[in-house]
Design an enzyme around this catalytic site. Structure first.
Site, PDB file in Angstrom:
ATOM      1  N   ASP A 406       0.795  -1.145   0.109  1.00  0.00           N
ATOM      2  CA  ASP A 406      -0.018  -0.253  -0.027  1.00  0.00           C
ATOM      3  C   ASP A 406       0.878   1.161   0.171  1.00  0.00           C
ATOM      4  O   ASP A 406       2.089   1.100   0.168  1.00  0.00           O
ATOM      5  CB  ASP A 406      -0.879  -0.097   1.460  1.00  0.00           C
ATOM      6  CG  ASP A 406      -2.046   1.151   1.405  1.00  0.00           C
ATOM      7  OD1 ASP A 406      -2.439   1.588   0.191  1.00  0.00           O
ATOM      8  OD2 ASP A 406      -2.413   1.445   2.281  1.00  0.00           O
ATOM      9  N   GLU A 409       2.553   4.999  -4.161  1.00  0.00           N
ATOM     10  CA  GLU A 409       2.434   6.005  -5.033  1.00  0.00           C
ATOM     11  C   GLU A 409       4.035   6.712  -5.546  1.00  0.00           C
ATOM     12  O   GLU A 409       4.052   6.987  -6.576  1.00  0.00           O
ATOM     13  CB  GLU A 409       1.416   7.087  -4.768  1.00  0.00           C
ATOM     14  CG  GLU A 409       0.184   6.563  -4.993  1.00  0.00           C
ATOM     15  CD  GLU A 409      -0.515   5.524  -3.849  1.00  0.00           C
ATOM     16  OE1 GLU A 409       0.173   5.845  -2.704  1.00  0.00           O
ATOM     17  OE2 GLU A 409      -1.050   4.568  -4.115  1.00  0.00           O
ATOM     18  N   ASP A 480      -8.825   3.786  -2.133  1.00  0.00           N
ATOM     19  CA  ASP A 480      -9.544   4.185  -1.308  1.00  0.00           C
ATOM     20  C   ASP A 480     -11.005   4.753  -1.760  1.00  0.00           C
ATOM     21  O   ASP A 480     -11.371   6.043  -1.830  1.00  0.00           O
ATOM     22  CB  ASP A 480      -9.190   5.126  -0.360  1.00  0.00           C
ATOM     23  CG  ASP A 480      -8.059   4.573   0.439  1.00  0.00           C
ATOM     24  OD1 ASP A 480      -7.878   3.299   0.435  1.00  0.00           O
ATOM     25  OD2 ASP A 480      -7.177   5.307   0.955  1.00  0.00           O
TER      26      ASP A 480
HETATM   27  C1  GLC Z   1      -4.481   3.382   2.853  1.00  0.00           C
HETATM   28  C2  GLC Z   1      -5.180   2.105   1.959  1.00  0.00           C
HETATM   29  C3  GLC Z   1      -6.175   1.371   2.874  1.00  0.00           C
HETATM   30  C4  GLC Z   1      -5.820   1.167   4.177  1.00  0.00           C
HETATM   31  C5  GLC Z   1      -5.300   2.345   4.910  1.00  0.00           C
HETATM   32  C6  GLC Z   1      -4.487   1.969   6.235  1.00  0.00           C
HETATM   33  O1  GLC Z   1      -5.608   4.224   2.730  1.00  0.00           O
HETATM   34  O2  GLC Z   1      -5.620   2.448   0.793  1.00  0.00           O
HETATM   35  O3  GLC Z   1      -6.780   0.230   2.154  1.00  0.00           O
HETATM   36  O4  GLC Z   1      -6.624   0.399   4.982  1.00  0.00           O
HETATM   37  O5  GLC Z   1      -4.227   3.012   4.202  1.00  0.00           O
HETATM   38  O6  GLC Z   1      -3.338   1.080   6.131  1.00  0.00           O
END
Ligand code: GLC
Length: 750
Positions: A406, A409, A480
């Site tokens: 995650d 980017e 998200d």
């Molecule tokens: C980001 C991710 C989400 C995750 C969060 C906390 O927003 O896109 O899926 O739950 O981080 O890790």
């Protein structure tokens, strides 16, 4: 402007072109794929998307025809003119795609009237040329173009009249169609017009722009802030050929482990082993099938990657082993940002190895993510990828079965990384401006390599950010989203376009990540999720809990119904992944992919195909209990009632909350399993065939569902043929390949 074309030279697959003011080249890779290359930054391609040599032995001719140089294969001709204008024609002489020679005219961006107003108010009026990009190619519109692909972009299936950017972006706000970029950069466009279909893949990692008739309906253009002009024309008879050609170039989604196609439950908000235990127990108690639980950032010690929060999650790995006894697999999140914390092993290792990105002055660059001050691994270096890959062992040793990448980017809480932060592209230092869009790609590649080494299984990686080609290493989710009907509606075109852009293994957060889910929205979303290649319910801290039991009995029953259906259809999904590895065709497909000549399919945003013959038309609107369904040519059968419908027509069908309209094309054979609670619960030794009236043939694939033995021949391929003789149904089975334990029984469901 390169001026006059002076000379050319053919070397192997390449035609080197010398213009008055510079050099350029065409490269013929296959009879249907030609690369157009104008070196501005580096002499060679340095592609991240394309790995290995893709140029085949191709017969092609190079002929000077007056002022024009024609490079032609048996399928495709490129006509090169002065100023490096390149036009493409099909073998029969039909024009496919022509460079625009007029120059961009800003009819939509700034109207004449608005320019006058600006001037009258004393503002400086930008010249058209101010909007030009250092790398730019403008293509003439034939008039009736439809555009598909481009990965995860917002909005609808057909991208005509919109503009987009490629700059991987962490967007916490609701993703509405005016967002030009989300998390992924996949600059691959499929164009369909009356003259034919073709793909354009613009291989450049800098920030780039695609304007598809928004600026002016006379042309569409691609622009990039730096780098080379390096693009591929991918032709084909049909749209499916174009998708196959693109995935031939950039790689295909490899066959995943079978359990990854089951149902996954996640939430940012499972804060302890107890929370995880409760979720696991509840699934089994309610007999809602579930294979996987995802551990979000709270399992770590202070959000330090590759550590464990003993306080809340107990003895490292104990809860993983405990839920594994009930058949649950664990996937853990890993972010790229490493906490700046002397004495923390990963940070110290990275400092010692010189693994982190730096400022132009050579200091380690610091920004902030979940753990506070954090530094960014420079994944462009092989040694950094090896280090990161090796670190996966921390997880696999605890019993973790997949890694969720995650914030890559890369996300940063203290403003975007400046464009001049220095990274490395293998042997060459490159700034963030060049490396940004491939950061997630390189992280996924490192993770894939590490997992493969650690347990020898087919790695399960999920990533949020990526570039063209990442599909070889990772599955993706769309980031998200929110619990909004508009986001459920967007899920369908988004997943279809991701599939057409090579990302066959993709999903959305079922129920929506942010905002509060309602029982009705969850019921409708699970009906889309059940057919999404990646099927995961995930939500955010602070939002309403949205596991099925958080609502009423009806919601539980509807979730169970569709999750069970997914498990019944597992062999079908697995077959589609097998097909994808061979052909690049995605698992879920917009109808236009198979019925491109049927204009009704060009803008169908609310229905899709799973494979070629299963059509799903989910309800995507609050309160709605009917659905307007378009069925393309042929006879279609209702999946539940088997009622026949004549195609090439619209039908208004009933769709109460527990119903998702599904239709199956005549002659289809669908392989199914008996329902199960999770993959591994029982031996999968009985295959049950759903056979629909009409003649048909179906090839079914079977292997151990876990490792790479299939690549050494350890798999079975069955051919099922179905004829209707005097009304009696008969299925004939032929083994096309036998290398694995066969089914104990194959039965035909009546
Ligand atoms: C980001 C991710 C989400 C995750 C969060 C906390 O927003 O896109 O899926 O739950 O981080 O890790």
């Amino acid at each position: 402007m390169l001026g006059k074309l002076i000379s050319h030279k053919t070397e192997g697959n390449e035609v080197k072109l010398t213009f008055e003011k510079g050099e350029a080249a065409l490269r013929v890779l296959t009879p249907e794929i030609i690369n157009v290359f104008l070196p501005r930054e580096t002499k060679d391609h340095r592609s991240k998307a394309i790995e290995g040599e893709k140029a085949q032995k191709v017969t092609f001719t190079v002929k000077q025809e007056g002022e024009v140089l024609v490079v032609a294969t048996e399928k495709l001709a490129a006509k090169v003119c002065d100023d490096f204008y390149v036009d493409f024609y099909k073998a029969d002489g039909t024009l496919l795609c022509e460079d625009d020679r007029q120059g961009r005219i800003f009819t939509r961006q700034i109207s004449e009237h608005f320019i006058e107003v600006l001037k009258a108010e004393g503002h400086e009026v930008p010249e058209a040329s101010d909007f030009h990009y250092p790398v730019e190619v403008v293509k003439k519109m034939q008039g009736d173009e439809k555009f598909y692909g481009l990965g995860d972009k917002t909005g609808f299936l057909n991208k005509r009249d919109y503009e987009y950017e490629n700059w991987n972006s962490d967007i916490p706000q609701a993703h509405t169609e005016d967002y030009r970029a989300l998390y992924k950069s996949i600059p691959f466009l499929i164009t369909l017009s009356g003259n034919g279909v073709y793909g354009l893949f613009f291989d450049n990692t800098y920030k780039s722009y695609l304007n598809l008739g928004k600026e002016n309906e006379g042309y569409f253009y691609y622009g990039a802030e730096a780098g080379n002009l390096d693009y591929y024309m991918i032709a084909g008879e049909k749209m499916t050929d174009v998708v196959s050609g693109y995935t031939y170039l950039t790689g295909r989604t490899p066959l995943p482990q079978l359990w990854t196609l089951g149902y996954h439950q996640s939430r940012w908000g499972y804060e302890s082993a107890e929370d995880i235990r409760e979720v696991a127990e509840k699934y089994r108690e309610l007999k809602i099938p579930c294979d996987t639980i995802h551990f979000d950032i709270d399992y770590m010690d202070g959000y330090r990657v590759f550590t464990w929060n003993n306080k809340e999650f107990g003895e490292p790995g104990a809860i993983i082993a405990e839920i594994a006894e009930k058949g649950f697999k664990t996937v853990c999140i890993i972010d790229p940002g490493v906490k700046l914390d002397e004495g923390y092993e990963k940070y110290d290792e990275g400092i010692a190895g010189d693994y982190f990105a730096k400022t132009p002055e050579g200091e380690i660059y610091v920004n902030a993510v979940w753990p506070g001050d954090a530094v960014y691994p420079d994944f462009g270096k092989q040694e950094v990828r090896d280090w990161w890959g090796g670190s996966q062992k921390f997880l696999t040793d605890l019993g973790v079965r997949g890694t969720w990448n995650d914030m890559n980017e890369p996300a940063s809480f203290r403003g975007e990384l400046p464009k001049d932060v220095m990274f490395t592209d293998e042997d060459m230092p490159l700034p963030h401006a060049a490396m940004h869009n491939i950061y997630g790609h390189l992280m996924s590649k490192a993770t894939y390599g590490g997992l493969k080494k650690a347990d020898g299984k087919r790695p399960f990686v999920i990533t949020r950010a990526c570039y063209a080609g990442t599909q070889k290493y990772s599955t993706v989710w769309t980031g998200d989203n929110q619990s909004l009907w508009a986001h459920l509606q967007m899920a369908v075109p988004q997943l279809c376009n991701l599939g057409m852009s090579g990302f066959a293994f993709a999903g959305t957060d079922v129920g929506g990540f942010g905002a509060d889910c309602t029982p009705e929205l969850l019921c409708r979303w699970v009906q889309v999720g059940a057919f999404s290649p990646l099927f995961r319910n995930h939500s955010s801290k602070g939002s309403t809990y949205q596991e099925p039991w958080q609502f009423d009995e009806k919601t539980i029953a509807i979730n169970r119904k569709f999750i069970e259906l997914r498990y019944r259809l597992l062999p079908y999904f697995y077959d589609l992944f097998h097909v994808c590895e061979e052909t690049g065709l995605p698992v879920i497909r917009p109808l236009v992919l198979h019925y491109e000549d049927d204009s009704e399919t060009w803008n169908l945003n609310g229905e899709f195909l799973v494979g070629e013959n299963l059509l799903v038309a989910p309800v995507l609107e609050q309160g709605m209990t009917k659905k307007l369904v378009y069925l393309p040519e042929g006879i279609w059968y209702d999946f539940e009632t088997k009622k026949p419908y004549e195609g090439k027509r619209y039908y208004m069908v009933d769709a109460p909350l527990d119903t998702c309209p599904m239709f199956v094309k005549e002659g289809t054979i669908l392989p199914t399993f008996e329902p199960m609670q999770y993959v591994g619960e029982k031996p999968l030794d009985v295959l049950r065939l759903m056979v629909f009236p009409g003649e048909g043939r179906y090839v079914h694939y079977q292997d151990n569902g876990e490792d790479f033995a299939y690549r050494n021949g350890e798999y079975n391929l069955y051919e099922f043929t179905h004829r209707e003789e005097d009304g009696a149904e008969e299925v004939e089975i032929t083994m096309l390949h036998e290398g694995y334990r066969c089914y104990r029984k194959i039965e035909v469901l009546s």
